[in-house]
Design a protein around this motif. Sequence first.
Motif, PDB file in Angstrom:
ATOM      1  N   UNK A   1       0.853  -1.186   0.000  1.00 45.33           N
ATOM      2  CA  UNK A   1       0.000   0.000   0.000  1.00 45.33           C
ATOM      3  C   UNK A   1       0.894   1.243   0.000  1.00 45.33           C
ATOM      4  N   UNK A   2       0.801   2.033  -1.029  1.00 38.01           N
ATOM      5  CA  UNK A   2       1.550   3.303  -1.043  1.00 38.01           C
ATOM      6  C   UNK A   2       0.790   4.306  -0.184  1.00 38.01           C
ATOM      7  N   UNK A   3       1.513   4.967   0.727  1.00 36.62           N
ATOM      8  CA  UNK A   3       0.877   5.886   1.666  1.00 36.62           C
ATOM      9  C   UNK A   3       1.547   7.258   1.569  1.00 36.62           C
ATOM     10  N   UNK A   4       0.794   8.263   1.201  1.00 36.38           N
ATOM     11  CA  UNK A   4       1.335   9.634   1.151  1.00 36.38           C
ATOM     12  C   UNK A   4       1.249  10.289   2.531  1.00 36.38           C
ATOM     13  N   UNK A   5       2.180  11.199   2.785  1.00 33.32           N
ATOM     14  CA  UNK A   5       2.203  11.917   4.062  1.00 33.32           C
ATOM     15  C   UNK A   5       3.015  11.211   5.125  1.00 33.32           C
ATOM     16  N   UNK A   6       3.563  10.059   4.764  1.00 35.54           N
ATOM     17  CA  UNK A   6       4.345   9.264   5.727  1.00 35.54           C
ATOM     18  C   UNK A   6       5.782   9.798   5.737  1.00 35.54           C
ATOM     19  N   UNK A   7       5.988  10.854   6.514  1.00 39.82           N
ATOM     20  CA  UNK A   7       7.279  11.543   6.460  1.00 39.82           C
ATOM     21  C   UNK A   7       8.061  11.455   7.758  1.00 39.82           C
ATOM     22  N   UNK A   8       7.432  10.930   8.809  1.00 37.52           N
ATOM     23  CA  UNK A   8       8.124  10.883  10.098  1.00 37.52           C
ATOM     24  C   UNK A   8       7.830   9.551  10.790  1.00 37.52           C
ATOM     25  N   UNK A   9       8.867   8.800  11.131  1.00 38.12           N
ATOM     26  CA  UNK A   9       8.633   7.503  11.783  1.00 38.12           C
ATOM     27  C   UNK A   9       7.843   7.610  13.084  1.00 38.12           C
ATOM     28  N   UNK A  10       8.062   8.688  13.846  1.00 37.19           N
ATOM     29  CA  UNK A  10       7.392   8.794  15.146  1.00 37.19           C
ATOM     30  C   UNK A  10       5.884   9.002  15.026  1.00 37.19           C
ATOM     31  N   UNK A  11       5.405   9.387  13.820  1.00 38.35           N
ATOM     32  CA  UNK A  11       3.957   9.577  13.687  1.00 38.35           C
ATOM     33  C   UNK A  11       3.274   8.381  13.022  1.00 38.35           C
ATOM     34  N   UNK A  12       4.034   7.323  12.730  1.00 42.82           N
ATOM     35  CA  UNK A  12       3.466   6.158  12.042  1.00 42.82           C
ATOM     36  C   UNK A  12       2.800   5.167  12.998  1.00 42.82           C
ATOM     37  N   UNK A  13       2.900   5.418  14.289  1.00 45.32           N
ATOM     38  CA  UNK A  13       2.353   4.485  15.278  1.00 45.32           C
ATOM     39  C   UNK A  13       0.853   4.266  15.076  1.00 45.32           C
ATOM     40  N   UNK A  14       0.132   5.362  14.837  1.00 46.06           N
ATOM     41  CA  UNK A  14      -1.317   5.274  14.648  1.00 46.06           C
ATOM     42  C   UNK A  14      -1.679   4.470  13.411  1.00 46.06           C
ATOM     43  N   UNK A  15      -0.836   4.570  12.387  1.00 49.45           N
ATOM     44  CA  UNK A  15      -1.059   3.810  11.156  1.00 49.45           C
ATOM     45  C   UNK A  15      -0.940   2.317  11.443  1.00 49.45           C
ATOM     46  N   UNK A  16       0.115   1.949  12.138  1.00 48.14           N
ATOM     47  CA  UNK A  16       0.324   0.548  12.505  1.00 48.14           C
ATOM     48  C   UNK A  16      -0.840   0.039  13.365  1.00 48.14           C
ATOM     49  N   UNK A  17      -1.237   0.882  14.320  1.00 47.63           N
ATOM     50  CA  UNK A  17      -2.303   0.490  15.244  1.00 47.63           C
ATOM     51  C   UNK A  17      -3.630   0.286  14.498  1.00 47.63           C
ATOM     52  N   UNK A  18      -3.922   1.211  13.575  1.00 47.91           N
ATOM     53  CA  UNK A  18      -5.180   1.101  12.823  1.00 47.91           C
ATOM     54  C   UNK A  18      -5.207  -0.121  11.912  1.00 47.91           C
ATOM     55  N   UNK A  19      -4.068  -0.406  11.285  1.00 54.07           N
ATOM     56  CA  UNK A  19      -4.036  -1.558  10.375  1.00 54.07           C
ATOM     57  C   UNK A  19      -4.071  -2.882  11.152  1.00 54.07           C
ATOM     58  N   UNK A  20      -3.532  -2.850  12.361  1.00 52.63           N
ATOM     59  CA  UNK A  20      -3.563  -4.057  13.210  1.00 52.63           C
ATOM     60  C   UNK A  20      -4.992  -4.454  13.571  1.00 52.63           C
ATOM     61  N   UNK A  21      -5.878  -3.458  13.582  1.00 50.16           N
ATOM     62  CA  UNK A  21      -7.278  -3.722  13.951  1.00 50.16           C
ATOM     63  C   UNK A  21      -7.987  -4.585  12.923  1.00 50.16           C
ATOM     64  N   UNK A  22      -7.456  -4.596  11.685  1.00 48.47           N
ATOM     65  CA  UNK A  22      -8.134  -5.318  10.605  1.00 48.47           C
ATOM     66  C   UNK A  22      -8.048  -6.823  10.824  1.00 48.47           C
TER      67      UNK A  22
END
Lengths: 263, 103
Positions: free
Chosen positions: B32-53
């Motif tokens: 999945x290509x994701x735009x706006x992914x510019x800082x590792x420290x802000x990717x936590x929410x992305x990981x958390x949301x995808x884990x819910x699937x």
Amino acid sequence: MISVNKNYCFGLTLLLLFIALKGHGQGPPIFTDTPIMLGLEGRGIRTFGNIVSKENANVYIQPIVFPYNISTKWQIGALAPFVSIAPDGLDSQSGLGDVRIFTKYQIYQKDGKAKTFRGLIKLTETFPSGNSTEIPSLGTGAYQTTISIVNGYVTTKYGVYGEFGYNIAGNGLPDNFIYNIALGYPLLPQKYPPNQLNLFLELNGNYVFGQIGNTLYLSPGIQYIAGRKLLFESGIQMPLDDSASEGQKTNYILRIGTRILIF
Amino acid sequence: MNKLLIILFIGLSVISGRAQDGLIELKGTIKIEVDGLSCPFCAYGLEKNLKKLEGVETIKIDVENAFVLLTIAEGKSVDEATIRENIKDAGFTPRAITKDNDG
């Protein structure tokens, strides 16, 4: 009368200090706010110690910040500072300073591959919870309302941030204009989970209307992000311009802090 | 004749509804290509949301190259529209979603 003047001076000094130390919360950067309310910037708590060396006093301020994301675009939060002031020739005082609540709302987001440009509006209300009846005072004794615009362009190679705000102060204290600019540069490859070492160079300014004038700090800093949930940071603010009265100028402000992700 | 029209109408409604919902079931390893992914420290929410699937086995976030690799468990599938929604909810912009050839 002397007491009133001294109270006013200490109130004003604290107002200037709190504005200089404003970094509420949502770093990186260290002293300037960021428009990205994600990860450590939206789901954690932040605390930092500020050691302030002034010509006429030594001040220690330890705020703790609790942000809470209602959504990724809307955040509310509170900041409660512990303040300790040791003025030359007077007894020292310590206790709770002025408490703040704030809300941020993202108004703009333009994402690209490995980059983002975001902007938000921030509204902060300061309550005069710090004791302002004794000298030295721990609070400004004034309700204050600040409205700010925070912007940032962040890529995996660098980040540029800007924060501009107008603070309306009550109780006879002058209003002021806050301007902060920051540049961030990562030293390690960007990966997830994070293992980041970031350098920051910031300019943190505050123009107080009336006769008071301008304060501008040059603020280099370093930050280490150890995994998903923990960040350490340190920075020093050195005055480039300080229009405080002789004998009341700031020598430097040293900040050492941490942010912990809890949600 | 009327019955035929009713059956035709219901059939078209179901087909257009599925197309609008973007009900594309994804299996295996997807990129999945994701735009706006510019800082590792802000990717936590992305990981958390995808884990819910439900069905997502592993998540790998590549910040430098701005994509996420999702491995879907054997015998499971995940709806593309749901993935896009979860990425938006995490504060990012989803782009192309493709089967990962290396996965």
